[in-house]
Design a protein around this motif. Structure first.
Motif, PDB file in Angstrom:
ATOM      1  N   SER A 498      18.713  70.077  65.173  1.00  0.00           N
ATOM      2  CA  SER A 498      17.243  69.714  65.008  1.00  0.00           C
ATOM      3  C   SER A 498      16.627  70.404  63.976  1.00  0.00           C
ATOM      4  CB  SER A 498      16.310  69.805  66.329  1.00  0.00           C
ATOM      5  OG  SER A 498      15.097  69.491  66.070  1.00  0.00           O
ATOM      6  N   GLY A 603      19.212  64.353  74.099  1.00  0.00           N
ATOM      7  CA  GLY A 603      18.241  64.605  73.209  1.00  0.00           C
ATOM      8  C   GLY A 603      18.445  64.573  71.890  1.00  0.00           C
ATOM      9  N   ALA A 607      17.611  61.309  69.222  1.00  0.00           N
ATOM     10  CA  ALA A 607      17.028  61.694  67.934  1.00  0.00           C
ATOM     11  C   ALA A 607      17.871  60.884  66.781  1.00  0.00           C
ATOM     12  CB  ALA A 607      17.088  63.368  67.866  1.00  0.00           C
ATOM     13  N   VAL A 610      16.993  57.380  67.410  1.00  0.00           N
ATOM     14  CA  VAL A 610      15.648  57.242  66.661  1.00  0.00           C
ATOM     15  C   VAL A 610      15.622  57.157  65.173  1.00  0.00           C
ATOM     16  CG1 VAL A 610      13.328  58.148  66.488  1.00  0.00           C
ATOM     17  CG2 VAL A 610      14.630  57.999  68.690  1.00  0.00           C
ATOM     18  N   ASP A 611      16.367  57.982  64.543  1.00  0.00           N
ATOM     19  CA  ASP A 611      16.269  57.961  63.014  1.00  0.00           C
ATOM     20  C   ASP A 611      16.949  56.696  62.564  1.00  0.00           C
ATOM     21  OD1 ASP A 611      15.143  60.488  62.973  1.00  0.00           O
ATOM     22  OD2 ASP A 611      17.162  61.600  62.769  1.00  0.00           O
ATOM     23  N   ALA A 672      14.197  58.034  76.054  1.00  0.00           N
ATOM     24  CA  ALA A 672      14.090  58.973  75.009  1.00  0.00           C
ATOM     25  C   ALA A 672      13.998  58.349  73.783  1.00  0.00           C
ATOM     26  CB  ALA A 672      15.086  60.286  74.921  1.00  0.00           C
ATOM     27  N   GLY A 676      10.514  58.048  71.388  1.00  0.00           N
ATOM     28  CA  GLY A 676      10.712  58.718  69.842  1.00  0.00           C
ATOM     29  C   GLY A 676      10.434  57.524  68.917  1.00  0.00           C
ATOM     30  N   SER A 679       6.438  56.733  68.773  1.00  0.00           N
ATOM     31  CA  SER A 679       5.735  58.045  68.273  1.00  0.00           C
ATOM     32  C   SER A 679       5.855  57.676  66.932  1.00  0.00           C
ATOM     33  CB  SER A 679       6.381  59.245  68.626  1.00  0.00           C
ATOM     34  OG  SER A 679       6.211  59.314  69.987  1.00  0.00           O
ATOM     35  N   ARG A 680       7.038  57.261  66.410  1.00  0.00           N
ATOM     36  CA  ARG A 680       7.447  57.052  64.892  1.00  0.00           C
ATOM     37  C   ARG A 680       6.309  55.565  64.389  1.00  0.00           C
ATOM     38  NH1 ARG A 680      11.816  60.113  62.884  1.00  0.00           N
ATOM     39  NH2 ARG A 680      11.325  59.435  60.904  1.00  0.00           N
ATOM     40  N   SER A 748       3.370  57.261  74.669  1.00  0.00           N
ATOM     41  CA  SER A 748       3.324  56.887  73.175  1.00  0.00           C
ATOM     42  C   SER A 748       3.123  55.381  72.769  1.00  0.00           C
ATOM     43  CB  SER A 748       4.689  57.369  72.502  1.00  0.00           C
ATOM     44  OG  SER A 748       5.566  56.817  73.183  1.00  0.00           O
TER      45      SER A 748
END
Length: 767
Positions: A498, A603, A607, A610-611, A672, A676, A679-680, A748
């Protein structure tokens, strides 16, 4: 008449009584006091001035209360003066009525002085007689002590001559010769020696009592010589008794040893007569088979000790059963430690000097296990717990245990097991687990080498070929350390992953059209932005590899609780229930730490997904240009890119690598990712709407300066953009629901909905 003396001052008690009387006089019915002022309360035992004032101040001013109290005090003083003056004349005339007091005192003193003189004379006479009596008692005590010393010397001399006579009888009866003696003659000789031993014991007692006497010091060499001569005869008699196996003679002989307080001499005779031949024979037989040295020393030692144990059981069982069944002999002698164990230890030190070395852990383990089994065979001869404790407290037992370097053995095992795991954890990339060898049916299926190394280390900690009950606490701690190291390796790696991604983004590493996961890999290869972990496995690992590592964590958790902990509990079963519960609790905490590491892996996978989703989500910025540069009708359906936002998540869940994840892990991953992305999404939508509104405000100001201009077109565009965003967010919620995630329950997403939804629909989420 004597002159009248001035009146004495009133005492405290008289003043208190007079004050009480004055107070009672002041409290008559003629007093004009306020109704709230009640002086009779002052005389109550439980009266408290503080409480009294605090109660009255609520409705009486303090100045009024103070004045009333001063007035009452003045009245009391006046009444007190009046009461004193009532009897003052009688008080003053009291001293004038007392006459000839000195004469009366003298008449009373005369008989007292006479009585005192008589008492002093009697006391002096008694003191003289007491001194004479004490002097006589001292002389008597000195005479008694001198007589006792004389009697002690006479008794000692008498016993010494008796011992010399008895020793002469022993020499005349054959002394130390034991060949050709019948059991009856041997028993009679042992009884004679027992009689001599009792006299020698008396002689030693007398010598200890009179050790300060010159006579005793001069006689001490003769006493020691008699004891040595007696011990020599006893040694010969005990050796003959052991050969004839006469229980009566044996009991009498051992009683004689106990009488002269020389049990070690009897243990030495038993060691030389019974034990040494057995041990020497076994060692000679093993030497004849193969040399007692080399790497196979562990197997040889096991064979030697097993043969010694069998030989001692055959040769010494009758003797040990007789002696250990006699309470007196069992307490005075320690034949198991002083005879059997001491001889075996000395023989092994001569024949196998390197067997105690921990240089080869496998050999040391086999040797130590054989040594423990031999000690168990010795304890099997004991009939009471006291005898077991006596054996364990013997010097031979202590020396036997000190020979084994258990800390060195554990240190070597620790380095071996720990290094095997550390070599896998320090690799720059994740390596696949090696194929399972023989007996793989009971082994868990693991994908990556670090996970397999952890399980192999745990199995070695509980392996019968490595584990020792004497080091149980250390091996349990080592197993917990292996689990903690593995969990820390995962959590630290995910944290560094991270940090590397954040550093890459801060350095402007996000390139147009490049997925963040690829950016992290490029950053790792380039060595930038990731700190010390920039080239580690955590940056290079793909989401599929991390998911496989999460499967390993779940597999280890299941195997730990269902296989390893019961296996370890079986090894610790003899240590009590409390130890088992403590170990189970410790591994329960280790399992919780592993679960935390698994959550960190999910997590990191989330992530990465999510990216990848955000790359598609960035197409949201094109909505503004589309509606401003082209003439479009009011939107009625979501943008085409929205259906592709969660495509990385759907593709990952449908892939083979995700099929091994538990349902709970899959659900956590999907939630998750949705959180994520939401939120973005919220950040991008807010930024887009803010830009639109700023642009609209600028257009309005520009058109306001141009007279005749119309401003409605820009407002319609603004509303169409907001409506398009609302349709897109609604479709995103439907896409999340297809991934089994209720977006309406996520904070979110609710914020995102309220940002883009019309005012009448802001609080009601509907897909």
């Amino acid at each position: 008449m004597a002159a009248a003396e001035p009146p004495a001052a009133p005492t405290a008690a008289s003043v208190d009584s007079l004050a009480a009387k004055a107070a009672s006089l002041a409290l008559d019915g003629s007093s004009t006091l306020p109704l709230w002022f009640k002086p009779e309360l002052f005389l109550e035992p439980a009266f408290s001035p503080t409480a009294y004032v605090a109660d009255l101040r609520r409705y009486v001013p303090l100045e009024t209360l103070s004045s009333e109290l001063h007035a009452h005090l003045t009245a009391l003083k006046n009444k007190l003066v009046e009461v004193i003056n009532e009897d003052y004349n009688d008080f003053v005339s009291l001293s004038t009525k007392l006459v000839n007091v000195d004469g009366s005192l003298q008449r009373m003193q005369a008989p007292l002085l006479e009585l005192q003189e008589k008492l002093e004379a009697v006391r002096s006479a008694i003191s003289e007689q007491a001194g004479e009596l004490a002097s006589g008692l001292q002389r008597r005590q000195a005479v008694a002590e001198a007589r006792a010393l004389l009697e002690l010397m006479q008794d000692t001399a008498h016993v010494m001559s008796k011992v010399d006579k008895l020793l002469g009888e022993v020499r005349a009866a054959g002394g130390a010769a034991s060949e050709g003696v019948s059991p009856e003659e041997l028993e009679a000789r042992c009884r004679l020696l027992d009689r001599v031993a009792s006299e020698v014991s008396r002689l030693q007692f007398y010598a200890a009592r009179g050790q300060e006497l010159e006579f005793m010091r001069a006689l001490q060499p003769r006493i020691d010589g008699a004891a040595e001569q007696l011990q020599g005869s006893l040694d010969a008699a005990l050796a003959a008794t052991l050969g004839s196996q006469s229980p009566v003679a044996l009991g009498v002989c051992l009683h004689a040893y106990a009488a002269i307080a020389r049990p070690q001499a009897a243990e030495a005779v038993v060691r030389q007569t019974l034990v040494a031949p057995v041990v020497q024979r076994v060692v000679a037989e093993q030497k004849a088979k193969s040399p007692l040295a080399g790497p196979a020393g562990g197997a040889q030692l096991s064979e030697v000790l097993a043969a010694v144990s069998e030989g001692l059981k055959e040769r010494c069982s009758p003797f040990l059963e007789h002696t250990l069944s006699q309470p007196a002999a069992a307490q005075a002698f320690n034949f198991l430690g002083g005879s059997l164990l001491a001889e075996v230890l000395a023989a092994l030190e001569d024949s196998l000097p390197g067997m105690f070395s921990a240089g080869v852990p496998a050999t040391f383990h086999a040797n130590f296990q054989a040594a423990v089994r031999f000690l168990d065979s010795l304890e099997a001869f004991c009939t009471t717990q006291q005898q077991v404790e006596q054996l364990r407290a013997s010097p031979a037992y202590t020396a036997w245990m000190k020979k084994w370097s258990l800390p060195v053995y554990f240190s070597l095992r620790f380095q071996d097991i720990g290094a095997a795991l550390e070599s896998k954890l320090s690799a720059a990339t994740l390596q696949p687990a090696p194929p399972a060898g023989g007996g793989a049916a009971a082994q868990p299926t693991l994908q990556w080498a670090p996970s397999a190394a952890v399980w192999a280390g745990l199995q070695r900690c509980a392996s019968p070929d490595i584990f020792l009950p004497q080091l149980a606490d250390k091996f349990v701690r080592l197993a917990l350390q292996l689990l903690a190291r593995y969990a820390h390796w995962i959590t630290a790696g995910m944290r560094q992953r991270s940090e590397a991604a954040a550093a890459t983004a801060a350095a402007g590493g996000e390139q147009q059209g490049t997925a963040p996961g690829q950016q992290q890999q490029q950053a790792g290869e380039g060595g930038g932005g990731g700190g010390s972990s920039g080239n580690g496995w955590e940056v290079a690992a793909s989401p599929e590899q991390l998911a496989g590592l999460r499967q390993d964590v779940d597999t280890l958790l299941a195997a730990l609780l269902s296989n390893f902990v019961p296996q370890l509990a079986a090894l610790l079963g003899s240590m009590g229930q409390e130890v088992g519960e403590a170990v189970a609790g410790a591994f329960g905490e280790a399992a919780e730490e592993l679960e935390g590491a698994g959550a960190a892996l999910m997590g990191a996978v989330a992530a990465s997904l999510v990216d990848k989703s955000v790359v598609v989500l960035k197409q949201l910025r094109g909505i503004v240009a589309t509606f401003r540069m082209t003439a479009r009708a009011l939107p009625t359906r979501p943008s085409h890119y929205v259906s592709m936002i969660l495509a990385p998540l759907h593709q990952f869940l449908q892939a083979e690598v995700a099929s091994g994840l538990s349902a709970e892990a899959r659900q956590q991953l999907a939630a998750a990712v949705v959180v994520g992305v939401s939120s973005r999404y919220l950040h991008l939508a807010d930024d887009t709407l803010s830009t639109v509104r700023k642009t609209e405000s600028s257009l309005k100001r520009l058109k306001a300066r141009q007279q005749g201009g119309e401003g409605g077109a820009a407002t319609d565009t603004d509303k169409m953009i907001e409506l398009q965003l609302f349709l897109d967010v609604q479709e995103f919620g439907r896409q999340a629901k297809q991934a089994s995630v209720d977006a309406s329950s996520l904070d979110s997403y609710r914020q995102l909905w309220r940002l883009v939804a019309p005012q009448e629909q802001a609080e009601t989420i509907s897909f």
